[in-house]
Design a protein around this motif. Sequence first.
Motif, short mmCIF file in Angstrom:
data_model
loop_
_atom_site.label_atom_id
_atom_site.label_comp_id
_atom_site.label_asym_id
_atom_site.label_seq_id
_atom_site.Cartn_x
_atom_site.Cartn_y
_atom_site.Cartn_z
N THR A 100 -3.74 9.14 1.76
CA THR A 100 -2.51 8.70 1.97
C THR A 100 -2.03 7.50 1.44
N SER A 101 -1.18 7.12 1.26
CA SER A 101 -0.78 5.64 0.46
C SER A 101 0.01 4.69 1.35
N SER A 102 -0.47 3.57 1.36
CA SER A 102 0.19 2.41 1.70
C SER A 102 1.38 1.87 1.01
N ARG A 103 1.73 2.51 0.07
CA ARG A 103 3.16 2.33 -0.64
C ARG A 103 4.11 3.25 -0.15
N CYS A 104 3.79 4.37 0.41
CA CYS A 104 4.82 5.30 0.90
C CYS A 104 5.22 4.94 2.57
N GLY A 137 1.37 0.47 8.65
CA GLY A 137 2.02 1.67 8.85
C GLY A 137 1.11 3.11 8.71
N SER A 138 0.36 2.91 7.39
CA SER A 138 -0.58 3.86 7.22
C SER A 138 -1.92 3.99 8.20
N CYS A 139 -2.26 2.63 8.78
CA CYS A 139 -3.23 2.95 9.83
C CYS A 139 -2.70 3.55 11.16
N THR A 174 6.17 -0.32 8.06
CA THR A 174 5.79 -1.24 9.23
C THR A 174 5.02 -2.44 8.47
N ASN A 175 5.59 -3.84 8.72
CA ASN A 175 4.97 -4.77 7.98
C ASN A 175 4.00 -5.50 8.86
N ALA A 176 3.28 -6.29 8.11
CA ALA A 176 2.26 -7.15 8.84
C ALA A 176 2.33 -7.69 10.15
#
Length: 965
Positions: free
Chosen positions: A360-364, A600-602, A715-717
């Motif tokens: 999966t992507s942390s850009r999506c 978010g990807s996590c 979802t940001n930091a």
Amino acid sequence: MKDFVIPFDDRDLGTPAREGAAVTLSIDGFDVTVPEGTSVMRAAALAGLSIPKLCATDSVEAFGSCRLCVVEIEGRRGTPASCTTPVAAGMVVHTQNEKLRKLRRGVMELYISDHPLDCLTCAANGDCELQDMAGAVGLRDVRYQAPEGGALANHFAPRDTSLEPNRDYLPKDDSNPYFTYDPAKCIVCSRCVRACEEVQGTFALTIEGRGFDSRVSFGAKSDTALASDCVSCGACVQACPTATLQEKSVIELGTPTRSVITTCAYCGVGCSFKAELNGDQLVRMVPYKHGKANRGHSCVKGRFAYGYANHKDRILNPMIRDSIDQPWREVSWEDALSFAATKMRGIQAQYGRKSVGVITSSRCTNEETYLVQKLARAVFGNNNTDTCARVCHSPTGYGLGQTFGTSAGTQDFDSVEQADVIMVIGANPHAGHPVFASRMKKRLRAGAKLIVVDPRRTETVQGPHYKAAHHLPLRPGTNVAVVTAMAHVIVTEGLMDEDFIRTRCDWDEFQHYAEFVSDPRHSPEATALLTGVPASELRAAARLFATGGNGAIYYGLGVTEHSQGSTTVMGIANLAMLTGNVGRRGVGVNPLRGQNNVQGSCDMGSFPHELPGYRHVKLPEVRAIFESAWGVEIDPEPGLRIPNMLDAAVSGTFKGLYCQGEDILQSDPDTKHVAAGLAAMECVIVHDLFLNETANYAHVFLPGSTFLEKDGTFTNAERRINRVRQVMAPRNGYADWEVTQLLANAMGANWRYTHPSQIMDEIALTTPSFAGVDYATLEEKGSVQWPCNDANPDGTPLMHVDGFVRGKGRFIVTEYVATDEKTGPRFPLLLTTGRILSQYNVGAQTRRTENVVWHDQDLLEIHPHDAELRGISDGDWVKLASRSGETTLRATLTDRVSPGVVYTTFHHPETQANVITTDYSDWATNCPEYKVTAVQISPSNGPTEWQEDYQAQAARARRILPAAE
């Protein structure tokens, strides 16, 4: 396309908001109640009464120079500027009468007398405050005329009436790739200067000269916008009331007529933007003043670097090939998906259910990431799902989960405004998270103290009007020893917050931990030889953090990307608990996420051992929730991480991969091993915008969509869930979530989502921390921070306020264990890596924008002493070699790195810096150890043989047959 209706007052109210006791005054006969300290101008604006202004804007402090906003106040002499006059109880203000109108027209007349009257052809026509104010004050002509036989002095005519050059005229500066500076249109309101100082904190602009000779300057007289200290954040352009500072896109495409609010797709700050358009043509991105992460500010990437969406390299049609030595051939979506599904099903039939997986992507978006991991678990029937988030911040999830009970940061970004001591460990916010850095620097200029723990003297260590109280230039790989030594000082000197520890933490575990850190072997003096940090400096830093008031810790990949990344995160949590710096504003433990949706990807269950919400796949009660929602049985065994997938591929048991929005061949360590693993697979599906490096080994290419072409959430930091809104139709025909659904259905699923909001509803149904999240809530509130549920319907800006999520905070022993990556005679130097401001991650997006003006190649930073020993001069080609591989790049000599340490970035595939890095990783999460690699440097004449072979293979792999063939 329907506009997003802005739910907040988006007017410029003239001066910043204030907090304080309520004050009531009368303005033009209306009673107005505002907080104490509010300006008369803002109070009037809040009451719907507009006072003309030019030098005032609510993003910077009042200046009072234009004199257009004068008012009369009963009982006071003269006509004070409303922008600089604070309200007072019982004050009676008049904003409109003949005297004020005459004064304002006279002021405006002076401005117009030294301004070109080319409004019809000016790029700011229709978006010019000078033009608006001239109309507002009723100016209809200008009385100032040149004397007979003479001329009026001005700044806008290239030549005077005798055709002699005008000494006061300066030509337009268009050196910056994104905006122009036209001195002829400047009214010297100082808004740009103040924005650069107060909002960005770069201090690149100033006013030079006096009186009529005053003008905005980028520093030295010879400096252009590009050659100056300007970082192209766009704050000055946004603040400018005329066309003096103007986006080149507006000059080319015209004034935008509508806007859509969306979220930036670069770093983990998660800035909100107004995408401003003419029809469906994007004209510019403007930071949204009500964005809770960025508060109306931006950086060069989010503000200007969106041109990759229309770059010629972008692939818009699906492509397939039977083997990677063949050229690509374009096919229909139906054919591509059928080809991919047949391949993957065939692999599973031959090699078993667990022979395929996903990345999966942390850009999506959250919704897209959720569907990709669902594809693995509900369609492929296994847990072989991983993400680039594990490659950067998985130790955060493990370390904070063990100590605090939740896998995320504790604060919102606003919290930094109340910090007294800020510790930055293994991060360079100036380059990686520039908008947060600007907010942090503003607090530092106001008096907060800074501690930086980093092998390099980064830009964060010192800037305009601030300097770190302590810079601890540790040797790469010794984070645990430094953090534990700080804890040693705090415990042995009795500086810990015993009340907090007894109340909020497990006292027995603390006793055990205190005994451990009190051992003399953990003292700064005992560890100095190992870490390279002077004992006196480390002791002073520890004392400052323990006694300096609110202490906030911000850290990045320089903490997590180590063999002891998880241990360091736990050590940081120990420091916060020791000093009571958890659970209120101005404190906390805050991971700075590298990409826009790492958090978010996590959250969405991208790890092979966890379902969404960080719940282990082995738990039957957790599986039951998803089995009920998805109508399938979920494998209870954890799946493979990326390194395990590659190992299994080389050994012949893993044969198929669906990789969405991630370029593992450039971003993952040990490039040669990654290439070997990909080459051993029978079906690699790459779903991306461009033919990236991983696509060299792909059999199916599914074109992706940009953040401008889709709906969803990031979802940001700070755990903030922000809406991403479709600005334009997908150029490839489908949003990414639709492509994943089409692939799932081609493989036999029956997914029927028609909008990402339905996917979020499913996330909320199955994931407790998202239980209160839906699109209606996000439209109403703008954004929320998880957990958002019945207990916290408005979200949770601060975590662990009354107690830790796990109950009692847990102190964990942090024993230093040296990495297996050792220096020696063959490889005597240590390489560490990082980012630069203008580029992002592997550069797939930013390399396809004008940002290459600032950084067109990766460079190797080397200390002059190390360079002299090797006969290397500044700008020379050098060979960078490790036990894993070698590459070449140009050297730059600097004392920002210590002797024995070298540094480079990883933004350009021509360098392929990760051919150097090893496969060593964090003991708990397999997060790669990018930050410590033993290397040697030697002079070189150009690319290595491996680089030449790599580029040749890449060129062959990217051939595309003409459509007719």
